[in-house]
Write a protein that holds these residues in place. Structure first.
Motif, PDB file in Angstrom:
ATOM      1  N   PHE A   1      65.011 -18.902 100.747  1.00  0.00           N
ATOM      2  CA  PHE A   1      66.405 -18.637 100.375  1.00  0.00           C
ATOM      3  C   PHE A   1      66.533 -17.235  99.787  1.00  0.00           C
ATOM      4  CE2 PHE A   1      67.151 -23.332 100.435  1.00  0.00           C
ATOM      5  CZ  PHE A   1      68.220 -23.299 101.317  1.00  0.00           C
TER       6      PHE A   1
ATOM      7  N   PHE B   1      64.423 -30.973  92.929  1.00  0.00           N
ATOM      8  CA  PHE B   1      63.063 -31.150  93.414  1.00  0.00           C
ATOM      9  C   PHE B   1      62.046 -30.497  92.479  1.00  0.00           C
ATOM     10  CE2 PHE B   1      59.694 -30.154  96.603  1.00  0.00           C
ATOM     11  CZ  PHE B   1      59.467 -31.450  97.030  1.00  0.00           C
ATOM     12  N   ILE B   2      62.303 -29.261  92.129  1.00  0.00           N
ATOM     13  CA  ILE B   2      61.362 -28.522  91.281  1.00  0.00           C
ATOM     14  C   ILE B   2      61.327 -29.077  89.858  1.00  0.00           C
ATOM     15  CG2 ILE B   2      60.940 -26.249  90.234  1.00  0.00           C
ATOM     16  CD1 ILE B   2      61.676 -25.008  92.922  1.00  0.00           C
TER      17      ILE B   2
ATOM     18  N   VAL C   1      67.182 -27.989  95.465  1.00  0.00           N
ATOM     19  CA  VAL C   1      65.916 -27.338  95.115  1.00  0.00           C
ATOM     20  C   VAL C   1      65.686 -27.461  93.611  1.00  0.00           C
ATOM     21  CG1 VAL C   1      64.635 -25.164  95.139  1.00  0.00           C
ATOM     22  CG2 VAL C   1      66.054 -25.771  97.089  1.00  0.00           C
TER      23      VAL C   1
ATOM     24  N   ILE D   1      68.762 -19.967  91.753  1.00  0.00           N
ATOM     25  CA  ILE D   1      67.544 -20.371  92.453  1.00  0.00           C
ATOM     26  C   ILE D   1      66.377 -19.475  92.042  1.00  0.00           C
ATOM     27  CG2 ILE D   1      67.139 -19.157  94.653  1.00  0.00           C
ATOM     28  CD1 ILE D   1      67.544 -21.771  96.093  1.00  0.00           C
TER      29      ILE D   1
ATOM     30  N   ARG E   1      51.193 -30.579  92.876  1.00  0.00           N
ATOM     31  CA  ARG E   1      51.016 -29.140  93.096  1.00  0.00           C
ATOM     32  C   ARG E   1      51.348 -28.771  94.527  1.00  0.00           C
ATOM     33  NH1 ARG E   1      45.409 -27.479  90.088  1.00  0.00           N
ATOM     34  NH2 ARG E   1      46.208 -27.697  87.971  1.00  0.00           N
ATOM     35  N   GLU E   2      50.879 -29.574  95.448  1.00  0.00           N
ATOM     36  CA  GLU E   2      51.140 -29.307  96.861  1.00  0.00           C
ATOM     37  C   GLU E   2      52.644 -29.365  97.142  1.00  0.00           C
ATOM     38  OE1 GLU E   2      49.980 -28.256  99.480  1.00  0.00           O
ATOM     39  OE2 GLU E   2      51.259 -29.116 101.042  1.00  0.00           O
TER      40      GLU E   2
ATOM     41  N   SER F   1      47.110 -22.798  92.317  1.00  0.00           N
ATOM     42  CA  SER F   1      47.278 -23.260  93.694  1.00  0.00           C
ATOM     43  C   SER F   1      47.986 -22.232  94.565  1.00  0.00           C
ATOM     44  CB  SER F   1      48.048 -24.581  93.709  1.00  0.00           C
ATOM     45  OG  SER F   1      49.390 -24.358  93.381  1.00  0.00           O
TER      46      SER F   1
ATOM     47  N   LEU G   1      64.433 -20.689  89.012  1.00  0.00           N
ATOM     48  CA  LEU G   1      63.732 -21.978  89.002  1.00  0.00           C
ATOM     49  C   LEU G   1      62.233 -21.774  88.824  1.00  0.00           C
ATOM     50  CD1 LEU G   1      65.589 -23.913  91.818  1.00  0.00           C
ATOM     51  CD2 LEU G   1      65.800 -24.189  89.348  1.00  0.00           C
TER      52      LEU G   1
ATOM     53  N   LEU H   1      72.096 -17.988  94.391  1.00  0.00           N
ATOM     54  CA  LEU H   1      70.827 -17.269  94.555  1.00  0.00           C
ATOM     55  C   LEU H   1      70.267 -16.854  93.204  1.00  0.00           C
ATOM     56  CD1 LEU H   1      71.361 -15.164  97.794  1.00  0.00           C
ATOM     57  CD2 LEU H   1      69.604 -16.887  97.369  1.00  0.00           C
TER      58      LEU H   1
ATOM     59  N   VAL I   1      58.713 -22.283  89.403  1.00  0.00           N
ATOM     60  CA  VAL I   1      57.654 -22.863  90.245  1.00  0.00           C
ATOM     61  C   VAL I   1      56.347 -22.290  89.750  1.00  0.00           C
ATOM     62  CG1 VAL I   1      56.894 -23.346  92.587  1.00  0.00           C
ATOM     63  CG2 VAL I   1      59.257 -22.746  92.163  1.00  0.00           C
TER      64      VAL I   1
ATOM     65  N   LEU J   1      54.988 -28.837  94.986  1.00  0.00           N
ATOM     66  CA  LEU J   1      55.604 -27.691  94.326  1.00  0.00           C
ATOM     67  C   LEU J   1      55.392 -26.416  95.134  1.00  0.00           C
ATOM     68  CD1 LEU J   1      54.997 -28.006  90.491  1.00  0.00           C
ATOM     69  CD2 LEU J   1      57.160 -27.610  91.648  1.00  0.00           C
ATOM     70  N   ARG J   2      54.223 -26.324  95.749  1.00  0.00           N
ATOM     71  CA  ARG J   2      53.955 -25.172  96.603  1.00  0.00           C
ATOM     72  C   ARG J   2      55.008 -25.124  97.710  1.00  0.00           C
ATOM     73  NH1 ARG J   2      52.596 -24.091 100.871  1.00  0.00           N
ATOM     74  NH2 ARG J   2      52.252 -26.273 101.446  1.00  0.00           N
TER      75      ARG J   2
ATOM     76  N   THR K   1      52.831 -22.557  89.647  1.00  0.00           N
ATOM     77  CA  THR K   1      51.570 -23.109  90.133  1.00  0.00           C
ATOM     78  C   THR K   1      50.546 -22.001  90.225  1.00  0.00           C
ATOM     79  OG1 THR K   1      52.454 -22.828  92.343  1.00  0.00           O
ATOM     80  CG2 THR K   1      52.507 -25.049  91.422  1.00  0.00           C
TER      81      THR K   1
ATOM     82  N   GLY L   1      57.957 -26.498  97.550  1.00  0.00           N
ATOM     83  CA  GLY L   1      59.227 -26.159  96.899  1.00  0.00           C
ATOM     84  C   GLY L   1      59.357 -24.655  96.697  1.00  0.00           C
ATOM     85  N   GLY L   2      58.265 -24.005  96.334  1.00  0.00           N
ATOM     86  CA  GLY L   2      58.242 -22.561  96.148  1.00  0.00           C
ATOM     87  C   GLY L   2      58.532 -21.833  97.460  1.00  0.00           C
TER      88      GLY L   2
ATOM     89  N   LYS M   1      62.237 -22.099  98.139  1.00  0.00           N
ATOM     90  CA  LYS M   1      62.883 -21.159  97.234  1.00  0.00           C
ATOM     91  C   LYS M   1      62.797 -19.733  97.787  1.00  0.00           C
ATOM     92  CE  LYS M   1      61.969 -19.002  92.738  1.00  0.00           C
ATOM     93  NZ  LYS M   1      61.349 -19.080  91.401  1.00  0.00           N
TER      94      LYS M   1
END
Lengths: 225, 225
Positions: free
Chosen positions: A140, A161-162, A158, B198, A127-128, B208, B201, B195, B203, A130-131, B205, A133-134, A137
């Motif tokens: 960008f 990773f996600i 990205v 992206i 989760r951390e 969190s 994607l 973009l 995310v 992913l946070r 969570t 990663g967010g 994102k």
DNA sequence: ATAAAGTACTCCAATTGAGAGTATAGGGCC
DNA sequence: GGCCCTATACTCTCAATTGGAGTACTTTAT
């Protein structure tokens, strides 16, 4: 003979290629770049920039903040050339360290609570990540990333990773749910159900399964180079 | 003071806990166990069993094949106890080494062909790993695995392994397709499209993201202990 | 009978990781 | 004005780890 460059060397070169950094920034800001895909110790970065600059791949500029020196590194043409040559060499395979799986194997030696704690930890770590990663994102999307002009490349990373973290996270969740549903960690009556589940796992390798004479790799694959 | 045990120590202990092995088998058969989740050099295994047996966690039995000795190790009660205690300690987080992503970042320095080769390599590595995963799956279904009595645990690990590899493989495929569709590696007209991608994607969570005061980890996380 | 492949390790040089240690800079608080 | 805390900017050291080379015997294939 020039000393051998490692993947860590190229990771540092790649980061400096974006724009100049002081060593301290480099070590800190690795978070935004390679912490999760090529994690290395802070001291390794300090060692590495020195090596690279002594080889002429980086150019170190001493600056002064009051009485304290800091060195700002930028990439040289020779450094860019080294990166270019590296791109033509074979890549080292995807590798992971996942201690939680080893613990899972010996889980019946301990308590149900312990393995639940371990898996919860995995879920929270994911989760951390992913946070984070967010965050990347969003940077960008807001158009404020340092590598904004490279979105077309970075987006691919990205995505990786996600996707990966969502997979690991989902696994942690369903495994946690499965184990919570058990009375204890003994095999009693659990193996039949497990075989059912294992049967459904999608191993879809249509071509490679048919006929690919893959040589058995006796050597452990190289992790760095 | 007893020397400190590392995760590698516990990985070896966990493997020997299944049944006795000679060091050579141990080093070779790590493939079936931890090669992909805890890869370490062959020589590390030889060193480790000696340490563990000198600490009384493994019991080494010398056997003779003609003139050549081999040592077969089995786990002791003390060894099992060490594993048990380990299960109560915090787990180290999931970590990966993925050189291909670093290459992707600097791909525009090289040719389209080079990055395509790199990604193809990744896809093939993943296929090979999946082939192995399929083998393990089949062994369990056929009821002939060495750890057949532990399917209920091992199935969870096989699930992880196959899910993760499918994700990495799918990413490699779609990234390859994306890059193949490009004329070159320049950013021209590619950033807008990126973009869009992206933005989509996931995310997810929910909790969190809302409010979790996660302390910024300044230290790189420990990978082994 | 000979070669090649597999078994069963040991040893070493070079890298790497983790942590401790040193020292200056800058902001807030009383 | 002095003090404390945190951030900056590294250096150094030791132990762990890696990859590879080297040794020597055994088994299988030709």
């Amino acid at each position: 003979m020039a000393p051998q460059l490692t993947t860590t060397s190229y990771a540092v070169l790649a980061q400096v290629a974006v724009h100049p950094w002081s060593t301290y920034e480099l070590a800190q800001q690795r978070v935004r770049y390679f912490r999760y895909v090529w994690p290395r110790a802070e001291s390794a970065i300090y060692r590495e920039v020195k090596r690279l600059s002594s080889m002429g791949l980086l150019d170190g500029n001493k600056e002064w903040v009051g009485k304290r020196a800091r060195t700002v590194y930028s990439i040289t043409d020779k450094g860019r050339e080294a990166l270019r040559e590296w791109l033509a060499t074979p890549v080292s395979p995807f590798a992971m360290d996942f201690e939680a799986l080893i613990r899972l194997f010996v889980a019946p030696l301990g308590t149900k609570e312990q393995i639940v704690t371990t898996l919860t930890q995995v879920r929270d770590d994911v989760r951390e990540m992913l946070r984070f990663g967010g965050e990347v994102k969003q940077e960008f999307l807001d158009g404020i990333s340092v590598t904004q002009d490279q979105v077309y490349i970075r987006a691919l990373a990205v995505d990786f990773f996600i996707s990966l973290l969502n997979t690991v996270g989902a696994w942690a969740e369903r495994t946690l749910a499965e184990i919570e549903s058990w009375d204890d960690l003994s095999p009693d009556g659990k193996n039949e159900r497990a075989l059912e589940k294992i049967r459904e796992l999608p191993v879809l390798t249509p071509e490679s399964v048919e006929r690919t004479p893959v040589p058995p790799r006796t050597q452990l694959h190289p992790r760095r180079r």
